[in-house]
Write a protein that holds these residues in place. Structure first.
Motif, PDB file in Angstrom:
ATOM      1  N   THR A 291       0.813  -1.214   0.000  1.00 13.04           N
ATOM      2  CA  THR A 291       0.000   0.000   0.000  1.00 13.04           C
ATOM      3  C   THR A 291       0.850   1.270   0.000  1.00 13.04           C
ATOM      4  OG1 THR A 291      -0.151  -0.144   2.414  1.00 13.04           O
ATOM      5  CG2 THR A 291      -1.933  -1.123   1.145  1.00 13.04           C
ATOM      6  N   ALA A 292       2.026   1.239   0.629  1.00 15.72           N
ATOM      7  CA  ALA A 292       2.884   2.428   0.645  1.00 15.72           C
ATOM      8  C   ALA A 292       3.365   2.759  -0.769  1.00 15.72           C
ATOM      9  CB  ALA A 292       4.078   2.205   1.574  1.00 15.72           C
ATOM     10  N   GLY A 293       3.787   1.741  -1.520  1.00 16.04           N
ATOM     11  CA  GLY A 293       4.223   1.968  -2.896  1.00 16.04           C
ATOM     12  C   GLY A 293       3.078   2.428  -3.780  1.00 16.04           C
ATOM     13  N   LEU A 294       1.878   1.882  -3.565  1.00 18.97           N
ATOM     14  CA  LEU A 294       0.710   2.301  -4.344  1.00 18.97           C
ATOM     15  C   LEU A 294       0.366   3.745  -4.060  1.00 18.97           C
ATOM     16  CD1 LEU A 294      -1.765   1.833  -6.130  1.00 18.97           C
ATOM     17  CD2 LEU A 294      -2.936   0.867  -4.135  1.00 18.97           C
ATOM     18  N   GLN A 295       0.414   4.108  -2.795  1.00 18.26           N
ATOM     19  CA  GLN A 295       0.099   5.482  -2.437  1.00 18.26           C
ATOM     20  C   GLN A 295       1.086   6.462  -3.071  1.00 18.26           C
ATOM     21  OE1 GLN A 295       0.391   6.543   1.722  1.00 18.26           O
ATOM     22  NE2 GLN A 295      -1.345   7.932   1.550  1.00 18.26           N
TER      23      GLN A 295
END
Length: 489
Positions: A291-295
């Motif tokens: 989720t951090a990379g997607l954000q």
């Protein structure tokens, strides 16, 4: 990977089992459909079932199962729960009932159907609400592609807006078999191919990305500090349940040749969209390694940039780039044009204006498109936020209408429970969201949560009071009435 495959299998089983149950409860018959009874060569035209399915899929898809799923993926694999359960028990029921009720009501728009079962006040509210929502949909699905085309070509946004608006004008006034029935099946197939290609890339592990599993540690990721309730249930709209779909189902209710085709077209298209949303949600957290990379990807290039990266990463710069373009440009356009077409038909049903003549279609289409063109100059993010919430409010209203309709007209006693449960749930979601959201009242969750639950309980109580309990009282009164005395000789 196991979590993803289980979710995928659940959607397929849901269509087969629950979709069949819903269909049997409603009870399709051999009666002639509006397409056969009112074939006018413009809006009421019998079409092949496979075309109707692909048109319905494109009508309801737009950017929802792509952009919405990527946004929902910020909460990690927990989004799978909502996509699967929402699609089977809410979205599929909503789309099926709105389409089938329209077929039973001569292909009328959803506002007229709501008015028939919910009273004159709701009829007026729904007519206004539906037209406003449809114009908002047409506007956001006009502005988004124009902005992306501007970035890709280096041209200004305005020329692309004018070009998209020109296409909308033609698609809104021409007979449905001239443009929509010819182009949509092609784009629908491309949308399916794109989803299958990305799913294959993930399952094969292309690029070394590993699909995360559903575990308690990532049910509520904290990178973005956003509460999962109720924000995720509004963010992932079209991929689970969407009120906009109820404005599109009547378009295809005017083209189906048999009521028994309702389940594969209406319920089936919603499940297909749920599968697409599931694939894109999984792709978002897989390709960007969490989720951090997607954000970070969404902040850097927006959802359109994330889609491009995923497509080219899994399918190469050739076909991947082409399909990415179709996904983020063609798909919203194919929902925007039918939004304006639905708005035209809503107004024609409202004011009883026959649409066989071109002049009468122009009389309604030109003002609608002019308003949409004006709204396109507003801040896109503001228009989108209000569209998202109003979209789910419409879903709530249509589900309650379906509950009333089944209670009144279905022979099976507990048929109304099928739409009543998701209607209550969506009542809680939409009311809690508008109290808590930035574009709403910005209230503290300690207040919004209990108030939202109370609102859902009140909606359920009103439904039961005005239908089930009311009919039981009337039945009891009839049973207590004394038998008539014989007339005196």
């Amino acid at each position: 990977m196991i979590s993803f495959l289980i979710a995928l299998a659940a959607l397929i089983v849901g269509y087969i089992v629950y979709g069949t149950l819903v269909d049997r409860v409603f009870g399709p018959t051999d009666r002639k459909t509006p397409a056969v009874l009112h074939n006018d060569g413009v809006d009421y035209i019998p079409l092949p079932t496979w075309k109707v399915f692909l048109i319905q899929l494109l009508n309801i898809a737009g950017l929802g199962p792509i952009f919405g799923a990527l946004g929902g993926a910020l909460w990690g694999p927990s989004v799978y729960f909502w996509i699967v359960l929402g699609t089977i028990f809410a979205g599929g029921v909503h789309d099926y009932l709105s389409g089938m009720m329209s077929m039973r009501e001569d292909g009328h728009s959803i506002s007229e159907i709501v008015g028939n079962d919910m009273g004159k006040t709701m009829l007026t509210v729904m007519r206004i609400f539906s037209v406003i929502l449809l114009v908002l949909v047409g506007t956001v699905f006009m502005t988004g592609p124009a902005m992306l085309l501007s970035k890709l070509t280096g041209w200004a946004v305005l020329p692309w807006l004018i070009a998209v608006l020109g296409y909308y004008f033609l698609a809104t006034i021409l007979p449905i078999d001239k443009i929509i029935a010819r182009l949509y099946p092609i784009f629908g197939i491309c949308l399916i191919i794109m989803a299958v290609g990305i799913a294959g890339g993930m399952l094969l592990g292309i690029g070394g990305h590993v699909m995360p599993e559903m575990v308690m540690a990532n049910l509520y990721p904290g990178e973005h500090q956003l509460p999962i309730w109720p924000l995720m249930f509004i963010t992932v709209a079209c991929g689970a349940v969407s009120g906009f779909h109820s404005t599109q189902s009547p378009l295809m209710a005017r083209c189906l040749k048999d009521e028994r085709l309702g389940r594969p077209v209406f319920y089936g298209a919603m499940v297909a969209e749920g599968v697409i949303a599931l694939i894109w949600a999984a792709a978002g957290i897989t390709f960007f390694d969490g989720t951090a990379g997607l954000q970070a990807a969404l902040k850097a290039g927006g959802p359109g940039g994330a889609v491009y990266e995923i497509c080219t990463g899994y399918m190469g710069t050739g076909i991947g780039a082409v399909l990415a373009m179709l996904g983020v440009i063609a798909c919203p356009i194919t929902s925007g044009d039918t939004a304006f077409r639905s708005a035209r038909l809503t107004l024609s049903d409202w004011f009883k204006i026959d649409q066989m003549g071109l002049g009468k279609r122009l009389m309604l289409a030109i003002p609608l498109l002019a308003i949409g063109g004006g709204l396109s100059q507003m801040d896109f993010n503001i228009v989108w936020r209000y569209f998202s919430w109003s979209n789910q409010v419409l879903a709530m209203i249509v589900l309650w209408t379906g509950a009333v309709y089944l209670y009144k007209k279905c022979e099976k006693r507990l048929a109304w429970v099928i739409p009543c449960v998701p209607a209550t749930f969506m009542s809680v979601v939409t009311f809690t969201y508008i109290l808590q959201a930035k574009e709403g009242f910005q209230m503290d969750p300690s207040i919004t949560y209990p108030v939202g639950l109370a609102f859902g309980a009140v909606c359920l109580a009103l439904f039961l009071k005005n239908t089930v309990m009311n009919s039981q009282v009337k039945r009891a009164c009839r049973e207590e009435e004394p038998a008539a005395q014989p007339a005196a000789e």
